[in-house]
Design an enzyme around this catalytic site. Sequence first.
Site, short mmCIF file in Angstrom:
data_model
loop_
_atom_site.label_atom_id
_atom_site.label_comp_id
_atom_site.label_asym_id
_atom_site.label_seq_id
_atom_site.Cartn_x
_atom_site.Cartn_y
_atom_site.Cartn_z
N TYR A 484 0.84 -1.20 0.00
CA TYR A 484 0.00 0.00 0.00
C TYR A 484 0.88 1.25 0.00
CZ TYR A 484 -3.89 3.11 0.95
OH TYR A 484 -4.82 4.11 0.86
N SER A 564 -6.40 0.85 -4.53
CA SER A 564 -6.54 2.27 -4.26
C SER A 564 -5.15 2.93 -4.38
CB SER A 564 -7.16 2.49 -2.88
OG SER A 564 -7.60 3.80 -2.73
N ASP A 648 -17.63 3.32 -8.28
CA ASP A 648 -16.60 3.80 -7.35
C ASP A 648 -16.56 5.33 -7.40
OD1 ASP A 648 -14.40 4.40 -5.82
OD2 ASP A 648 -13.16 2.79 -6.64
N HIS A 683 -15.94 1.28 -4.18
CA HIS A 683 -14.51 1.20 -3.89
C HIS A 683 -14.13 -0.09 -3.16
CE1 HIS A 683 -10.62 3.10 -3.90
NE2 HIS A 683 -10.49 3.02 -2.58
#
Length: 722
Positions: A484, A564, A648, A683
């Site tokens: 991430y 993301s 999203d 999302h």
Amino acid sequence: MKKTLFSIFILATMIACKKEVKEEIAKTNIDLNYPETKKVDTVDTYFDTEVKDPYRWLEDDRSKETEDWVKSQNKVTFGYLEKIPFRDQMKKRLSDLWNYEKVGSPFKEGDYTYFYKNDGLQNQYVIYRFKKDGDEPEVFLDPNTFSEDGTTSLGGVSFSKNGKLVAYAISEGGSDWRKIIVKNAETKEIVEDTLIDVKFSGMSWKGNEGFYYSSYDKPEGSELSAKTDQHKVYYHKLGTPQKADALIFGGTPEEKHRYIYGQVTEDDRYLIISPRISTSGNKLFIKDLTNPNSKLVTILDHTDSDSYIIENVGSKLYIVTNLNAPNQKIVTVDAANPTPDNWVDFIPETEHVLSPGTGGGYFFAEYMVDAVSKVLQYDYEGKLIREVQLPGVGSANGFGAKKEEKELYYSFTNYKTPGSIYKYNIAEGTSELYRKPKIDFNPEDYESKQVFYNSKDGTKVPMIITHKKGVELNGKNPTILYGYGGFNVSLTPSFSIANAVWMEQGGIYAVPNLRGGGEYGKKWHVAGTKMQKQNVFDDFIAAAEYLIENKYTSSDYLAIRGGSNGGLLVGATMTQRPDLMKVALPAVGVLDMLRYHTFTAGAGWAYDYGTSEDSAVMFEYMKGYSPVHNVKAGTQYPATLVTTGDHDDRVVPAHSFKFAAELQDKQTGDNPTLIRIETNAGHGAGTPVAKTIEQYADIFSFTLYNMGYEVLPEKVTDEVKG
């Protein structure tokens, strides 16, 4: 139509009886006919530099042209996935393992104890309750009844102070826009009209008469992609229409912020207002609710820190802050003079990151020690009472309860251990196992190891590697490297059913704690932001190189995955080092870095990214790694499955659409570049279990197939052993 012939020669290598067995598997041909994606002549100019944007039209999420493109891409993608011979087998194993009872930690509201439970394959968790131990729990709220297909989910629950009323938010189709419904908790009857158009909001009750919530004015144009940048806090008094709700903060140009939250202290004495201009840093104000004529009092008038009030005893405030304390600390101050020059350290900063909670008249200071939990218990005078003895090495969550409670419930998990719930006696400091899941997975067959590797600039980065015991380090193990690296988010060890299935197949699952995250406090976060964003990609690349150098895997068996901000990570890594991995799996990614801030609440991410409008230097830097702008013709990219949802409204799907179009246009070689677009999905939060299983089945099947498998690795091994 752009056409490429996807030809794979599969060679499966199997080990049995200490003897290598090789089997030549027949050549498999899959025709891929990518839809023709129209190009337009859109050009933007940034600081005298022209940048073409040929797929700008895909940003229009309401056009029939975009809708038709989505359908045509899905037809190609699902046509490909359907030809993977073990896809159904993968889905069945995921469904079988998923099908066990999952129960959340209990919490008390009014006369009842509540808990979340999923029987196994229910699309959404159900809230149950009981009055006293031994009572048969009853269903209180079942989100599976909200919609036939399970795509309307529960977005939050808040009880009034006496527990007799409940406000809950629902999300339709995965959208960040919510509706709020208020019920009588005893009778379960709806008591008034539904509140609508609520976004990025909590629900904080003032006594039993009403609650504070946040939202934006409904944008003109598409509510999925139009920009929202002026958050407002409202007070809703029960029995009155929403149009009569009082605007508390955010209505003037001086009060304009992208995110503002209102919260009432547990004793109902103070309203806390926390305005933010981005995802990091907030101002802080309080209002004395015991005095109707009181004004907002400023605690912090800048956004140089993340600070919030965790507790109060009368006018004595306990504030969690990273102001001049990157790893966070707790300070105390009187509400009459609450500015930082009057703060007194209560729990000082340490070398480890603090994440505190309160319950039963104590503070619980949870620290991350190399991404692993350690919990200390303090009294209200700051005296250390004890270190909480945790069940093992992993992540503990849930050290919080109301002041009057005698016990609390916390969960414990790691990458190979399903989450179990423990009951903690607050006064005695003892834990007992409350509930352990019954799952067809034996953690004793697996091992997790934390390693430290050097990134490009010499920075030491931790990584946890999990796999079956006895895995041979021969460079041929299918491996998913997940990351991430942003927004101060910490990746701590937790169990995943999907990852368990991956590891069952002999797969390795590796998670590095990249810069940009919060594992080592604010400095670690900042080291992966703005003009230092490349550090995050370098950390991820170095993690892949470590796995390859140490024979966990090789480039032919490595997949990289993230969602993301992690989707940006995957997109940047695969465009910078396409030779490093066999498969790339960017999910709901931020992929157009020059325009991300023009959509919905995207401008709020500028603390981490900066924007292309900040300066010529920032523009050039962002353009240098923006995945959409760095796909180069004549390059062989890894097999890529881009995933997104058509609803999203946080990271709009246009990011993924444009990236997939660029890849399909410029890819050289036979590796497929596909996009899987989930319809009526957002999302990720609230995604029905059935859809989640289908998504993982497709992701894992695509990954293994492109690593050269015609049958599941575990099945091959079992057949050879037999």
